[in-house]
Write a protein that holds these residues in place. Structure first.
Motif, PDB file in Angstrom:
ATOM      1  N   THR A   1      43.454  32.228  37.749  1.00 12.90           N
ATOM      2  CA  THR A   1      45.028  33.728  37.591  1.00 12.90           C
ATOM      3  C   THR A   1      44.360  34.627  38.639  1.00 12.90           C
ATOM      4  N   ALA A   2      43.800  35.004  39.387  1.00  6.41           N
ATOM      5  CA  ALA A   2      43.194  36.234  40.473  1.00  6.41           C
ATOM      6  C   ALA A   2      44.111  35.549  41.223  1.00  6.41           C
ATOM      7  N   ARG A   3      44.674  34.603  41.971  1.00  7.95           N
ATOM      8  CA  ARG A   3      45.168  33.855  43.071  1.00  7.95           C
ATOM      9  C   ARG A   3      46.931  34.501  42.976  1.00  7.95           C
ATOM     10  N   LEU A   4      46.995  34.963  41.264  1.00  3.28           N
ATOM     11  CA  LEU A   4      48.104  34.918  41.289  1.00  3.28           C
ATOM     12  C   LEU A   4      48.616  36.132  40.774  1.00  3.28           C
ATOM     13  N   ALA A   5      47.930  37.035  40.520  1.00  5.95           N
ATOM     14  CA  ALA A   5      47.901  38.535  39.735  1.00  5.95           C
ATOM     15  C   ALA A   5      47.901  38.417  41.394  1.00  5.95           C
ATOM     16  N   VAL A   6      47.816  38.314  42.340  1.00  5.69           N
ATOM     17  CA  VAL A   6      47.235  38.649  43.621  1.00  5.69           C
ATOM     18  C   VAL A   6      48.305  38.244  44.502  1.00  5.69           C
ATOM     19  N   ASP A   7      49.578  36.963  43.384  1.00  2.00           N
ATOM     20  CA  ASP A   7      50.730  36.639  44.629  1.00  2.00           C
ATOM     21  C   ASP A   7      51.926  37.818  44.052  1.00  2.00           C
ATOM     22  N   LEU A   8      51.360  38.357  42.552  1.00  3.49           N
ATOM     23  CA  LEU A   8      52.699  39.069  41.698  1.00  3.49           C
ATOM     24  C   LEU A   8      52.350  40.514  42.270  1.00  3.49           C
ATOM     25  N   VAL A   9      51.228  40.609  42.599  1.00  7.09           N
ATOM     26  CA  VAL A   9      50.899  42.691  43.437  1.00  7.09           C
ATOM     27  C   VAL A   9      51.705  41.882  44.513  1.00  7.09           C
TER      28      VAL A   9
ATOM     29  N   PRO B   1      37.751  35.058  34.691  1.00  8.19           N
ATOM     30  CA  PRO B   1      37.428  34.140  35.230  1.00  8.19           C
ATOM     31  C   PRO B   1      36.599  33.226  34.863  1.00  8.19           C
ATOM     32  N   ALA B   2      36.170  33.423  33.840  1.00  5.98           N
ATOM     33  CA  ALA B   2      35.129  32.651  32.504  1.00  5.98           C
ATOM     34  C   ALA B   2      35.717  32.015  32.474  1.00  5.98           C
TER      35      ALA B   2
ATOM     36  N   GLY C   1      33.638  38.819  29.450  1.00  5.20           N
ATOM     37  CA  GLY C   1      34.398  37.761  31.265  1.00  5.20           C
ATOM     38  C   GLY C   1      35.176  38.714  31.703  1.00  5.20           C
ATOM     39  N   ALA C   2      36.219  39.747  31.075  1.00  5.78           N
ATOM     40  CA  ALA C   2      36.957  40.792  31.289  1.00  5.78           C
ATOM     41  C   ALA C   2      36.218  41.495  32.648  1.00  5.78           C
ATOM     42  N   SER C   3      34.427  41.539  31.976  1.00  8.36           N
ATOM     43  CA  SER C   3      33.876  42.811  33.353  1.00  8.36           C
ATOM     44  C   SER C   3      34.044  41.755  34.268  1.00  8.36           C
ATOM     45  N   MET C   4      34.125  40.639  34.717  1.00 11.12           N
ATOM     46  CA  MET C   4      34.296  40.053  36.170  1.00 11.12           C
ATOM     47  C   MET C   4      35.299  39.921  36.813  1.00 11.12           C
ATOM     48  N   GLY C   5      36.534  39.974  36.420  1.00  6.98           N
ATOM     49  CA  GLY C   5      38.076  40.683  36.844  1.00  6.98           C
ATOM     50  C   GLY C   5      38.114  41.200  37.731  1.00  6.98           C
ATOM     51  N   PRO C   6      37.131  42.737  38.224  1.00  8.76           N
ATOM     52  CA  PRO C   6      37.605  42.806  39.344  1.00  8.76           C
ATOM     53  C   PRO C   6      37.059  41.876  40.915  1.00  8.76           C
ATOM     54  N   GLU C   7      36.175  41.618  40.837  1.00  7.29           N
ATOM     55  CA  GLU C   7      35.373  40.934  41.718  1.00  7.29           C
ATOM     56  C   GLU C   7      36.522  39.458  41.806  1.00  7.29           C
ATOM     57  N   ALA C   8      36.949  39.297  40.494  1.00  9.17           N
ATOM     58  CA  ALA C   8      38.012  38.147  40.790  1.00  9.17           C
ATOM     59  C   ALA C   8      39.178  38.454  41.710  1.00  9.17           C
ATOM     60  N   LEU C   9      39.403  39.265  41.725  1.00  4.51           N
ATOM     61  CA  LEU C   9      40.527  39.345  42.464  1.00  4.51           C
ATOM     62  C   LEU C   9      40.099  40.224  43.945  1.00  4.51           C
ATOM     63  N   ARG C  10      39.329  40.543  43.926  1.00  6.51           N
ATOM     64  CA  ARG C  10      38.991  41.134  45.898  1.00  6.51           C
ATOM     65  C   ARG C  10      38.060  39.818  46.136  1.00  6.51           C
ATOM     66  N   VAL C  11      38.072  38.387  45.501  1.00  4.18           N
ATOM     67  CA  VAL C  11      37.821  37.555  46.156  1.00  4.18           C
ATOM     68  C   VAL C  11      39.037  36.398  46.661  1.00  4.18           C
ATOM     69  N   ALA C  12      39.994  37.301  45.804  1.00  9.36           N
ATOM     70  CA  ALA C  12      41.598  36.228  45.784  1.00  9.36           C
ATOM     71  C   ALA C  12      42.059  36.830  46.330  1.00  9.36           C
TER      72      ALA C  12
ATOM     73  N   GLU D   1      43.190  42.814  50.997  1.00  7.77           N
ATOM     74  CA  GLU D   1      43.625  42.379  52.177  1.00  7.77           C
ATOM     75  C   GLU D   1      45.283  41.679  52.373  1.00  7.77           C
ATOM     76  N   ALA D   2      45.275  41.210  51.363  1.00  6.77           N
ATOM     77  CA  ALA D   2      46.795  40.768  51.143  1.00  6.77           C
ATOM     78  C   ALA D   2      48.164  42.227  51.267  1.00  6.77           C
ATOM     79  N   LEU D   3      47.364  43.760  51.003  1.00 10.74           N
ATOM     80  CA  LEU D   3      48.451  44.644  50.844  1.00 10.74           C
ATOM     81  C   LEU D   3      47.679  45.303  52.552  1.00 10.74           C
ATOM     82  N   VAL D   4      47.012  44.909  53.055  1.00 16.38           N
ATOM     83  CA  VAL D   4      46.872  45.676  54.277  1.00 16.38           C
ATOM     84  C   VAL D   4      47.824  44.410  55.451  1.00 16.38           C
TER      85      VAL D   4
END
Length: 307
Positions: free
Chosen positions: A287-295, A279-280, A23-34, A38-41
């Motif tokens: 979790t991805a949305r929280l990670a983006v917030d922290l980044v 994300p599975a 399931g961690a293989s889906m992590g990059p896309e989950a972070l992009r979806v979150a 765009e948040a950095l930009v």
């Protein structure tokens, strides 16, 4: 110290080849979806998405000589190292989206090689529930995502120890581990032998996150490259359920925010891993949305009215 204005290159490494659960293989896309890029930009960062590096599929085999999927792990880490190295040489900050934490061997090998070439000192902040200092002789599982710090410090298979050139890539004195709360018995012995600097959850409870970060960031200067390796299982599962190695009693939201804000106050990171989002196992990409917030906080967004 003000935040460094370097441009950012985000890239994914979509594999769970070093993990014990899929399931961690889906992590990059989950972070992009979150909305990570765009948040950095929105924060005024020159951020681009380089897409994903490629590697072999996860064969899902049993361990061989104490390692699961070693050939595949090496291939993925070579790909990560190559892209991270190219971005560093171009003067950009690499942000690697995992995937599991075995991929930090490649990203940190690239950073260590870059530091040697440029004469910079290296500091690694390892934000994790686990010390990741297992070896083939003591691992209970053979999963390489439990071994990257050991491999980087010279304890591991030659293909990983010497990934970025003659190893070890780093010394234990360059690492500060924060949030640790799950270490295997034999691993504890190795950690003590090698003098890893660990700020475990009990220490965080005793002295508070402010003092922990002051100690972990002490001595940073303009000639220090700061690498942050952020495993989302450092967070308490109550706020970050989407990871395959959940351990109760992790960082709460405010502790995590303060940690990231203090890194930003110290000048920010020069390279970043963001790994083990699964994300599975998550709830609506929480979790991805929280990670983006922290980044975002790592890049200077303050939760307080101090700006």
């Amino acid at each position: 110290m003000s935040l460094k204005p370097q441009p950012v290159s985000v890239f994914g490494a979509p594999t769970d080849v070093g993990a014990g659960r899929r399931g961690a293989s889906m992590g990059p896309e989950a972070l992009r979806v979150a909305g990570l890029v765009e948040a950095l930009v929105r924060r005024g960062v020159d951020a681009v998405d380089r897409g994903d590096v490629a590697g072999p599929r996860n064969p899902w085999q049993k361990p061989v000589d104490g390692y699961r999927h070693l050939d595949e792990v090496v291939a993925w880490n070579r790909a990560v190292m190559a892209l991270a190295s190219a971005e560093l040489e171009a003067g950009r900050m690499p942000v690697m989206l995992g995937g599991d934490h075995c991929l930090a061997v490649g990203s940190i090998a690239a950073v260590a090689r870059h530091c040697r070439a440029t004469g910079k000192r290296l500091r690694v902040l390892w934000l994790d529930a686990h010390a990741d200092f297992n070896t083939s002789a003591i691992t209970p599982s053979g999963n390489v995502h439990g071994m990257p710090v050991a491999c980087l410090c010279g304890l591991g298979p030659d293909a990983l120890v010497h990934l970025g050139g003659p190893g070890p890539a780093i010394s234990p004195s360059e690492v500060r581990q924060i949030g640790i709360r799950s270490v295997d018995a034999q691993e504890k012995r190795l950690v003590r032998e090698h003098g890893l600097d660990i700020y475990d959850m009990r220490y965080i409870d005793e002295v508070g996150m402010k003092q922990v970060m002051e100690e972990a960031l002490a001595g940073l200067d303009a000639n220090t490259h700061l690498h942050v390796s952020f495993d989302v299982d450092v967070l308490d599962p109550a706020i970050a359920p989407g990871t395959g190695t959940r351990v109760p009693g992790g960082l709460d939201y405010r502790e995590a925010q303060l940690m990231m804000e203090m890194i930003a106050d110290a000048g920010g990171a020069d390279s970043l891993d963001l790994v083990e989002v699964n994300p599975a196992l998550d709830k609506r990409n929480r979790t991805a949305r929280l990670a983006v917030d922290l980044v975002e906080s790592l890049f200077g967004k303050s939760t307080l009215m101090r700006d």
